[in-house]
Write an enzyme that holds these catalytic residues in place. Structure first.
Site, mmCIF file in Angstrom:
data_model
loop_
_atom_site.group_PDB
_atom_site.id
_atom_site.type_symbol
_atom_site.label_atom_id
_atom_site.label_comp_id
_atom_site.label_asym_id
_atom_site.label_seq_id
_atom_site.Cartn_x
_atom_site.Cartn_y
_atom_site.Cartn_z
ATOM 1 N N SER A 1 0.796 -1.225 0.000
ATOM 2 C CA SER A 1 0.000 0.000 0.000
ATOM 3 C C SER A 1 0.829 1.276 0.000
ATOM 4 C CB SER A 1 -0.960 -0.001 1.179
ATOM 5 O OG SER A 1 -0.294 -0.269 2.383
ATOM 6 N N LYS B 1 -11.847 1.065 -1.565
ATOM 7 C CA LYS B 1 -10.835 1.680 -2.429
ATOM 8 C C LYS B 1 -11.364 1.695 -3.859
ATOM 9 C CE LYS B 1 -7.466 1.129 1.059
ATOM 10 N NZ LYS B 1 -6.880 0.156 1.962
ATOM 11 N N HIS C 1 -5.429 -3.117 -2.668
ATOM 12 C CA HIS C 1 -5.128 -2.136 -3.727
ATOM 13 C C HIS C 1 -5.051 -2.765 -5.117
ATOM 14 C CE1 HIS C 1 -4.233 0.951 -0.731
ATOM 15 N NE2 HIS C 1 -3.731 -0.046 -0.036
HETATM 16 C C1 LIG Z 1 -6.872 -0.004 3.357
HETATM 17 C C2 LIG Z 1 -6.296 -1.345 3.635
HETATM 18 C C3 LIG Z 1 -6.906 -2.211 4.538
HETATM 19 C C4 LIG Z 1 -8.053 -1.795 5.375
HETATM 20 O O1 LIG Z 1 -9.232 -1.771 4.654
HETATM 21 P P1 LIG Z 1 -10.424 -0.865 5.182
HETATM 22 O O2 LIG Z 1 -11.605 -1.376 4.460
HETATM 23 O O3 LIG Z 1 -10.077 0.528 4.838
HETATM 24 O O4 LIG Z 1 -10.495 -1.084 6.663
HETATM 25 C C5 LIG Z 1 -6.390 -3.467 4.668
HETATM 26 N N1 LIG Z 1 -5.308 -3.860 3.970
HETATM 27 C C6 LIG Z 1 -4.669 -3.041 3.119
HETATM 28 C C7 LIG Z 1 -3.477 -3.524 2.380
HETATM 29 C C8 LIG Z 1 -5.157 -1.755 2.935
HETATM 30 O O5 LIG Z 1 -4.511 -0.933 2.129
#
Ligand SMILES: *Cc1c(COP(=O)(O)O)cnc(C)c1O
Length: 393
Positions: free
Chosen positions: A176, A236, A204
């Site tokens: 990320s 996302k 992602h």
């Molecule tokens: C954003 C993210 C999460 C968390 O997801 P949310 O739905 O925002 O709680 C978990 N793992 C990774 C790699 C992320 O980038």
């Protein structure tokens, strides 16, 4: 004795690590109103530009009219409603897996999967750059926890040899903060050879990666045997909220029975699942979003490299510019802001010490002209930053 919070906060400020929340006063979109200013933003994770899509908004509105607002109860009591169920079926179909389970957030999906699969006497091995939720999950599980060198199958293999009990290997799909891809073909092969299970959190990757947006497993052509536990998030690229775990019938049934972060929480609002069903349809069908995004990324990399900026080994919409020093990263972010651009500075402890960076992210909602504007502002800002005397000069 008392809590000395002011000293802790002061120390944080002195280390240039104090964080502030920009106040967003418009929908999530490239042109955003932030703290009273109109800015061109390159920092959201809305990679496919679906967070503010009219059809997704309409699905949410229609969903609320039909199903009300609150989930009302946990899934196991009376909170598992029609749209949640339909979305799980659609996500199973999307991932090509027997079954999928819906969660309210990715953080919870990760806590749930890891803690339901391993505990005392078991082993969990994680990439050292994994997302915080995966590291927290590993610690919370009570299993023997060890981190291998970033994306290093040999480092993983050494730890696998010493592992005992059920062994879960856990990796981000797309990292990320760096944007690089996990070397899944190599990592999965090592895990399988030792009888360990691979869990991939592709928060992602689902959406931007793979021919139909199926993420890193689609990109590498990996199946259930390679990656028994696949996590994707919906806040996302899907532009809504929530997450899913996809895998075998037995895996999902195990999570429903044993995963505390699944059992002891209220289901997400059913209308959100209605919105996600619509965005899933757009993710799968509208290939132009991924194609446009790839063109923006290619243009940015070419322009930034020509300027002598240090990029990372990333083929994804996450395109960090490595700066190193936290104060300089903050300064570059503020120089861009003065030019009307919003790009977040990411500092330790989110990234390793000495690797502060600007985390530039692209969305299919950006135009090519907006990328040119970013490159021009960066050229200007970078030059100004290097003209300024350093703190220790
Ligand atoms: C954003 C993210 C999460 C968390 O997801 P949310 O739905 O925002 O709680 C978990 N793992 C990774 C790699 C992320 O980038």
């Amino acid at each position: 004795m008392t809590f000395d919070l002011s000293a802790r906060l002061a120390e944080r400020r002195a280390a240039h690590l104090h964080r502030q929340r920009p106040l967003l006063e418009s929908p999530q979109a490239p042109l955003a109103r932030v703290d009273g200013e109109e800015l061109l933003a390159f920092c959201s994770n809305d990679y496919l530009g679906l967070a503010n899509h009219p059809e997704v908004i309409r699905a949410l509105r229609d969903g609320a009219a039909r199903w009300g607002v609150g989930g009302g109860a946990s899934h196991l009591v009376i909170g598992h409603s029609g749209p949640h169920h339909e979305l799980e079926l659609a996500l199973a179909d999307f991932t090509g897996r027997p079954r999928a389970l819906l969660f309210s957030t990715g953080y919870m999906a990760n806590l749930a999967a890891v803690t339901a699969l391993v505990g005392q006497g078991d082993t969990v091995l994680e990439d050292r750059l994994n997302h915080a939720s995966l590291l927290d999950a590993g610690l919370l599980s009570g299993a023997r926890f060890s981190r291998y060198l970033h994306n290093d199958a040999d480092s993983l293999a050494k730890r696998l040899e010493k592992a005992s009990g059920n062994t879960l290997v856990v990796s981000d799909g797309v990292f990320s903060m760096d944007g690089d891809l996990a070397d899944l073909p190599a990592l999965c092969a090592r895990a399988r050879r030792q009888g360990a299970w691979m869990m991939v959190d592709d928060a992602h990757g689902v959406g931007p990666l793979g021919a139909t947006g199926g993420g890193i497993v689609e990109h590498f052509g990996l199946g259930l045997e390679d990656v028994p536990v696949l996590v994707g998030t919906l806040g996302k690229a899907f532009g809504t909220a929530g997450a899913f775990v996809a895998g075998s019938e037995e895996l999902i049934e195990t999570l429903i029975q044993f995963a505390r972060p699944y059992i002891y929480t209220t289901s997400q609002p059913p209308a959100v699942a209605c919105a996600t069903l619509k965005s899933l349809e757009l993710v799968r069908r509208e290939h132009w979003r991924r194609e446009h995004l790839n063109r923006l990324v290619a243009r940015f990399r070419q322009g930034a490299e020509a300027m002598g900026l240090t990029l990372m080994d990333s083929p994804t919409p996450i395109q960090p510019i490595l700066v190193g020093d936290s104060a300089r990263a903050l300064r570059l972010s503020s120089l861009l802001r003065r030019r009307g651009l919003l790009v977040g500075a990411i500092r330790p402890p989110t990234v390793p010490a000495g690797s502060a960076r600007l985390r530039v992210t692209f969305s299919a909602a950006h135009s090519e002209a907006q990328v040119e504007r970013l490159l021009e502002a960066l050229a200007d800002g970078w030059e100004e930053l290097n003209r300024e005397p350093g703190e220790d000069a």
